[in-house]
Design a protein around this motif. Structure first.
Motif, PDB file in Angstrom:
ATOM      1  N   UNK A 187      33.177  25.172  69.911  1.00  0.00           N
ATOM      2  CA  UNK A 187      31.951  25.008  70.704  1.00  0.00           C
ATOM      3  C   UNK A 187      32.108  23.853  71.690  1.00  0.00           C
ATOM      4  N   UNK A 188      32.687  22.740  71.238  1.00  0.00           N
ATOM      5  CA  UNK A 188      32.931  21.589  72.110  1.00  0.00           C
ATOM      6  C   UNK A 188      33.850  21.985  73.261  1.00  0.00           C
ATOM      7  N   UNK A 189      34.873  22.772  72.966  1.00  0.00           N
ATOM      8  CA  UNK A 189      35.825  23.207  73.989  1.00  0.00           C
ATOM      9  C   UNK A 189      35.146  24.074  75.036  1.00  0.00           C
ATOM     10  N   UNK A 190      34.324  25.014  74.598  1.00  0.00           N
ATOM     11  CA  UNK A 190      33.628  25.890  75.538  1.00  0.00           C
ATOM     12  C   UNK A 190      32.663  25.095  76.405  1.00  0.00           C
ATOM     13  N   UNK A 191      31.976  24.132  75.819  1.00  0.00           N
ATOM     14  CA  UNK A 191      31.050  23.300  76.595  1.00  0.00           C
ATOM     15  C   UNK A 191      31.804  22.451  77.618  1.00  0.00           C
ATOM     16  N   UNK A 192      32.958  21.906  77.225  1.00  0.00           N
ATOM     17  CA  UNK A 192      33.742  21.098  78.149  1.00  0.00           C
ATOM     18  C   UNK A 192      34.206  21.948  79.332  1.00  0.00           C
ATOM     19  N   UNK A 193      34.634  23.174  79.052  1.00  0.00           N
ATOM     20  CA  UNK A 193      35.078  24.057  80.131  1.00  0.00           C
ATOM     21  C   UNK A 193      33.934  24.374  81.089  1.00  0.00           C
ATOM     22  N   UNK A 194      32.746  24.528  80.558  1.00  0.00           N
ATOM     23  CA  UNK A 194      31.590  24.776  81.424  1.00  0.00           C
ATOM     24  C   UNK A 194      31.314  23.591  82.342  1.00  0.00           C
ATOM     25  N   UNK A 195      31.628  22.398  81.873  1.00  0.00           N
ATOM     26  CA  UNK A 195      31.275  21.176  82.619  1.00  0.00           C
ATOM     27  C   UNK A 195      32.350  20.721  83.590  1.00  0.00           C
ATOM     28  N   UNK A 196      33.593  21.234  83.455  1.00  0.00           N
ATOM     29  CA  UNK A 196      34.697  20.719  84.261  1.00  0.00           C
ATOM     30  C   UNK A 196      35.505  21.867  84.863  1.00  0.00           C
ATOM     31  N   UNK A 197      35.635  21.900  86.176  1.00  0.00           N
ATOM     32  CA  UNK A 197      36.345  23.011  86.818  1.00  0.00           C
ATOM     33  C   UNK A 197      37.832  23.076  86.494  1.00  0.00           C
ATOM     34  N   UNK A 198      38.424  21.982  86.040  1.00  0.00           N
ATOM     35  CA  UNK A 198      39.838  21.990  85.698  1.00  0.00           C
ATOM     36  C   UNK A 198      40.132  22.365  84.260  1.00  0.00           C
ATOM     37  N   UNK A 199      39.103  22.785  83.519  1.00  0.00           N
ATOM     38  CA  UNK A 199      39.261  23.073  82.091  1.00  0.00           C
ATOM     39  C   UNK A 199      38.868  24.510  81.797  1.00  0.00           C
ATOM     40  N   UNK A 200      39.709  25.223  81.070  1.00  0.00           N
ATOM     41  CA  UNK A 200      39.353  26.479  80.426  1.00  0.00           C
ATOM     42  C   UNK A 200      39.470  26.273  78.918  1.00  0.00           C
ATOM     43  N   UNK A 201      38.859  27.169  78.147  1.00  0.00           N
ATOM     44  CA  UNK A 201      38.787  26.957  76.706  1.00  0.00           C
ATOM     45  C   UNK A 201      39.418  28.105  75.923  1.00  0.00           C
ATOM     46  N   UNK A 202      39.917  27.750  74.737  1.00  0.00           N
ATOM     47  CA  UNK A 202      40.336  28.716  73.725  1.00  0.00           C
ATOM     48  C   UNK A 202      39.552  28.409  72.454  1.00  0.00           C
ATOM     49  N   UNK A 203      39.120  29.459  71.752  1.00  0.00           N
ATOM     50  CA  UNK A 203      38.262  29.273  70.576  1.00  0.00           C
ATOM     51  C   UNK A 203      38.823  30.048  69.395  1.00  0.00           C
ATOM     52  N   UNK A 204      38.750  29.438  68.198  1.00  0.00           N
ATOM     53  CA  UNK A 204      39.271  30.092  66.994  1.00  0.00           C
ATOM     54  C   UNK A 204      39.029  29.211  65.782  1.00  0.00           C
ATOM     55  N   UNK A 205      39.275  29.808  64.628  1.00  0.00           N
ATOM     56  CA  UNK A 205      39.426  29.068  63.374  1.00  0.00           C
ATOM     57  C   UNK A 205      40.920  28.995  63.082  1.00  0.00           C
ATOM     58  N   UNK A 206      41.443  27.792  63.019  1.00  0.00           N
ATOM     59  CA  UNK A 206      42.877  27.560  62.817  1.00  0.00           C
ATOM     60  C   UNK A 206      43.342  28.222  61.511  1.00  0.00           C
ATOM     61  N   UNK A 207      44.584  28.719  61.468  1.00  0.00           N
ATOM     62  CA  UNK A 207      45.050  29.380  60.246  1.00  0.00           C
ATOM     63  C   UNK A 207      45.060  28.500  59.005  1.00  0.00           C
ATOM     64  N   UNK A 208      45.096  27.190  59.164  1.00  0.00           N
ATOM     65  CA  UNK A 208      45.006  26.325  57.984  1.00  0.00           C
ATOM     66  C   UNK A 208      43.564  26.026  57.595  1.00  0.00           C
ATOM     67  N   UNK A 209      42.630  26.284  58.491  1.00  0.00           N
ATOM     68  CA  UNK A 209      41.206  26.125  58.181  1.00  0.00           C
ATOM     69  C   UNK A 209      40.636  27.383  57.554  1.00  0.00           C
ATOM     70  N   UNK A 210      41.121  28.544  57.975  1.00  0.00           N
ATOM     71  CA  UNK A 210      40.532  29.815  57.565  1.00  0.00           C
ATOM     72  C   UNK A 210      40.473  30.004  56.048  1.00  0.00           C
ATOM     73  N   UNK A 211      41.525  29.643  55.281  1.00  0.00           N
ATOM     74  CA  UNK A 211      41.452  29.875  53.839  1.00  0.00           C
ATOM     75  C   UNK A 211      40.353  29.087  53.136  1.00  0.00           C
TER      76      UNK A 211
END
Length: 284
Positions: free
Chosen positions: A68-92
């Motif tokens: 969510x933080x990444x997506x918000x940052x991308x919305x606020x800054x033209x030089x930023x795009x975002x990737x979103x996921x649950x990391x494979x070590x977090x998922x379990x």
């Protein structure tokens, strides 16, 4: 802290390297963790990177909050795009309704226009072990592949000690149109296999380490039109600053090392890296 990993970086930030002749993208950074390691603002970090030719970045989430933080940052800054996921070590660690709720939010975030990748997702046999945990990790990977395909986004893969299984799952599920192996860790043979499938290979600062000739060989074997560069900041700080805090402004060190390993003109390589990033993620 993303993925519950200690940033473990000591000392002052390294000095600014010489600027690149053509701007290049940092294809994978965790600016939220960078700012935890070296306090400052996103604007300051982005300006510092731009001053040496890193004028665009992909900010990567590893759980719902950082995504969510990444997506918000991308919305606020033209030089930023975002990737979103649950990391494979977090998922379990997410079971039942918690897992479904997390994936539902990642799915929703993936619909935002400046979210251009689903990641980092994949498989990690180094930190995650045990049959139940690995089964949940694989299920999460499969679900992220589905999200990427439905939103027609790049799939950003974390692959640690799991090469064969990552390729197996991609084959069984059917890979999205665009696949990126973040922090590429395979050998020359795997580079050829990625090339056969049209998968992108993104090289980080560890490719500059003295004992990482295998990575430099793989980077040399990778077709130029499938080559990307990243920091995975604040981790994997390139030589000669290994162990100190990493950040996007240090990408030029890795790019120059790749140009030397591949025997390529620096300007031509920078142009190719920039074009490849735009082909993967679209225009910033």
């Amino acid at each position: 802290m993303a993925n519950k990993r200690s940033h473990g970086r000591a000392g002052d930030p390294p000095p600014l390297p010489e600027a690149l002749p053509v701007p290049v993208v940092d294809n994978h950074t965790h600016l939220d963790i960078v700012l935890d390691a070296v306090p400052g603002t996103p604007e300051e970090a982005l300006a510092k990177a731009a001053s040496v030719g890193i004028d665009r970045v992909v900010q990567v989430g590893v759980d719902v909050a950082s995504s969510r933080w990444s997506a918000d940052l991308a919305d606020a800054h033209p030089g930023v795009l975002a990737a979103v996921a649950v990391h494979p070590n977090e998922a379990p660690m997410l079971i039942g309704e918690r897992f479904e709720a997390a994936l539902a939010e990642i799915d929703e975030l993936a619909s935002r226009p400046r979210v251009r990748a689903v990641g980092e997702t994949g498989m990690d046999f180094f930190r995650t072990q045990g049959s139940d945990e690995l089964a949940r990790q694989e299920l999460s990977f499969r679900r992220h592949i589905d999200i990427a395909k439905r939103h027609d986004l790049a799939l950003m893969i974390h692959d640690r000690d799991a090469h064969d299984d990552v390729f197996r799952v991609l084959a069984e599920e059917g890979a999205p149109r665009t696949v990126v192996f973040h922090c590429y860790s395979g050998d020359v043979s795997m580079a050829h296999k990625c090339a056969e499938h049209g998968y992108y290979m993104s090289f980080a600062g560890n490719s500059t380490f003295a004992k990482a000739q295998n990575l430099r060989d793989a980077a040399t074997a990778a077709p130029r039109d499938l080559l990307l560069v990243e920091t995975d900041a604040p981790f994997l700080t390139p030589s000669p600053y290994r162990g100190r805090p990493n950040a996007s402004y240090l990408v030029p060190l890795t790019v120059r090392a790749l140009a030397e390993a591949r025997g390529e003109d620096l300007t031509e390589l920078c142009t190719a890296l920039s074009d490849n990033s735009e082909r993967v993620y679209g225009p910033w």
